[in-house]
Design an enzyme around this catalytic site. Sequence first.
Site, mmCIF file in Angstrom:
data_model
loop_
_atom_site.group_PDB
_atom_site.id
_atom_site.type_symbol
_atom_site.label_atom_id
_atom_site.label_comp_id
_atom_site.label_asym_id
_atom_site.label_seq_id
_atom_site.Cartn_x
_atom_site.Cartn_y
_atom_site.Cartn_z
ATOM 1 N N ARG A 63 49.172 51.169 41.669
ATOM 2 C CA ARG A 63 48.479 50.497 40.758
ATOM 3 C C ARG A 63 48.376 49.009 41.501
ATOM 4 N NH1 ARG A 63 51.749 50.773 36.318
ATOM 5 N NH2 ARG A 63 52.881 48.977 36.595
ATOM 6 N N TYR A 116 26.906 36.259 31.009
ATOM 7 C CA TYR A 116 26.611 37.555 30.840
ATOM 8 C C TYR A 116 27.179 38.290 29.457
ATOM 9 C CZ TYR A 116 27.627 42.633 32.246
ATOM 10 O OH TYR A 116 27.625 44.137 32.250
HETATM 11 C C1 LIG Z 1 26.696 43.318 35.636
HETATM 12 C C2 LIG Z 1 27.585 42.192 35.339
HETATM 13 C C3 LIG Z 1 28.924 42.052 35.163
HETATM 14 C C4 LIG Z 1 29.635 43.400 34.934
HETATM 15 O O1 LIG Z 1 29.903 43.968 35.895
HETATM 16 P P1 LIG Z 1 30.212 45.611 35.410
HETATM 17 O O2 LIG Z 1 30.685 46.227 36.677
HETATM 18 O O3 LIG Z 1 28.966 46.260 34.975
HETATM 19 O O4 LIG Z 1 31.336 45.640 34.563
HETATM 20 C C5 LIG Z 1 29.286 40.761 35.476
HETATM 21 N N1 LIG Z 1 28.488 39.848 35.290
HETATM 22 C C6 LIG Z 1 27.107 39.775 35.668
HETATM 23 C C7 LIG Z 1 26.463 38.447 35.876
HETATM 24 C C8 LIG Z 1 26.529 40.836 35.761
HETATM 25 O O5 LIG Z 1 25.429 40.956 35.913
#
Ligand SMILES: *Cc1c(COP(=O)(O)O)cnc(C)c1O
Length: 395
Positions: A63, A116
Site C-alpha cells: 500500500r 473542479y
Molecule cells: C479531471 C480533473 C480532476 C479529477 O481527476 P480524476 O482522475 O478524473 O479523478 C481534478 N481536477 C481537475 C481540474 C480535473 O479536470
Amino acid sequence: MGSNFDGDLAVSTTLCHLGRPSGEKVPVNSPIYRASTISFETMAQLEASKADKFKQGELFYGRFGTPDVFAFESAISKLEGVYGTIAVPSGLAACVLPLVAFLKPGDHVLVTDSVYEPARVALDSFIQRNGIEITYYDPRIGSDIRDLLRANTKMIYLESPGSLTFEIQDIPAIARVARQSGILTVCDNTWATAICMKATALGVDIVVQAATKYVIGHSDGMLGLVCAGQEHYTALRAAANWLGYRVSSEDVFLASRGLRTLSLRLREHGQNGIRIAKWLECHPKVKKVIHPALPSHPDHAIWKRDFTGASGLFAFVLNSEDRASAAIFAEALNIFGLGFSWGGFESLVLPGDPTNSRTATRWNERGSLVRISVGLEDPIDLEADLKQALDKIPD
Ligand SMILES: *Cc1c(COP(=O)(O)O)cnc(C)c1O
C-alpha cells in the site's frame, strides 16, 4: 517550454531520463512490480522499515508503494521542483487528500468558485459535515482575498485556469497573502502541468493534479498526484496511507510512459488548441471563445506572466440561447467525441453549464457553453468537423 529542470538540460531532455533504472545492463524502463507483502530477512530490518514507513522510497508494504511507484514519484518531484510526490488513485483523490490531511473541526477553508465540480461536491458533502467552514471566493479576487481571511482560516484552495470557465488566478498575489498569514495554499494544476506552469515557483505550498489527463495522456488510466515540500510531505503521505489509498502499478506504468512524450504532446495540444480557438472566434455561430492564451481573454496578461504555454482545453459560447443547439452541435461532430475526461490524444467536446455550480460569482452568458479538448489530430480535419457541425445549428 524550454525551462530548465535539471542543471542545464531542457525539459524535453529531462523527461526522457527521469525515473529510469540505473546500473549496468538494465532495461530502459522500470518493470511493473505487483506486491502486497515485502519480506524481510530479520526482525531488526522489519522494525526499521516500519519506523521509516512514511519516508520517501521506503519499501515496507504494498500500500505504501513499490520501486516503480517510487521512481515515478521522484520523476514528478524533479519536474515540479518539490521535495516529494505522492501518487494517489485518481485526480479527485489528490484534490481531497490535503483537505483531509490538514483541516480539522473549527477550521475555515477558502475555495475558488471555479473549482473542479466533483471536488466541490466532496467539500460540500464530506468535508463540511466535519465542522469545517467553506467559503467560495471569486477566482479573480487577487490580493483582496485578504478581506476574506478569518482567525480560523487554515487553507486557500486554488485552481487556474478554473474548470469550465477558465479564469486565470493571480496565484502570486494570493500566495503572498497566505504566506504572510501562515495559511496553507493548495493549487490544482491539471490544466497546465509543470510543463506550462510551476505553481510552487509562484508561491503555492501543495500542488495537486489529475495525471489521468495529460500525464497519462491516452485516456486509458487514472491517477492523481500530490506534490509538496518536506514540511508537508509526511502528513500527506500518512493521510494517503490511513485513508487506504493505493495506486495501480499498471496505471503508474502508463503515467511513466506518458511522461516521456508529455512536453511534445503538450506543445501540439497547445498549438492546435490556440489555432482552433482563433478559428472559432471568427465563426458567426460562436459568440465568444474563452481561452487564456487569446488576447480577448480578460486574464490574458496574467496568463502570459505566469504560464509558459497552453494545453489544449478551452471553452466557447454559442450565439444560440437554445440549450438544444449545443446537443445538435455535439452530436453532429464526427471526429470529436462526446465525453468528460480530457488530455488524451483524441479530441472531445462537452456542453456544460456553470450556472448552478457557482455561488461567489455569476455565470451571465445566455448562450450555451461548450468545452473543447483539442487532441492530436490534424487541426485542418478538426476545423472541417467543427464547421460542418456548427452549420447544423439552426439560425
Ligand atoms: C479531471 C480533473 C480532476 C479529477 O481527476 P480524476 O482522475 O478524473 O479523478 C481534478 N481536477 C481537475 C481540474 C480535473 O479536470
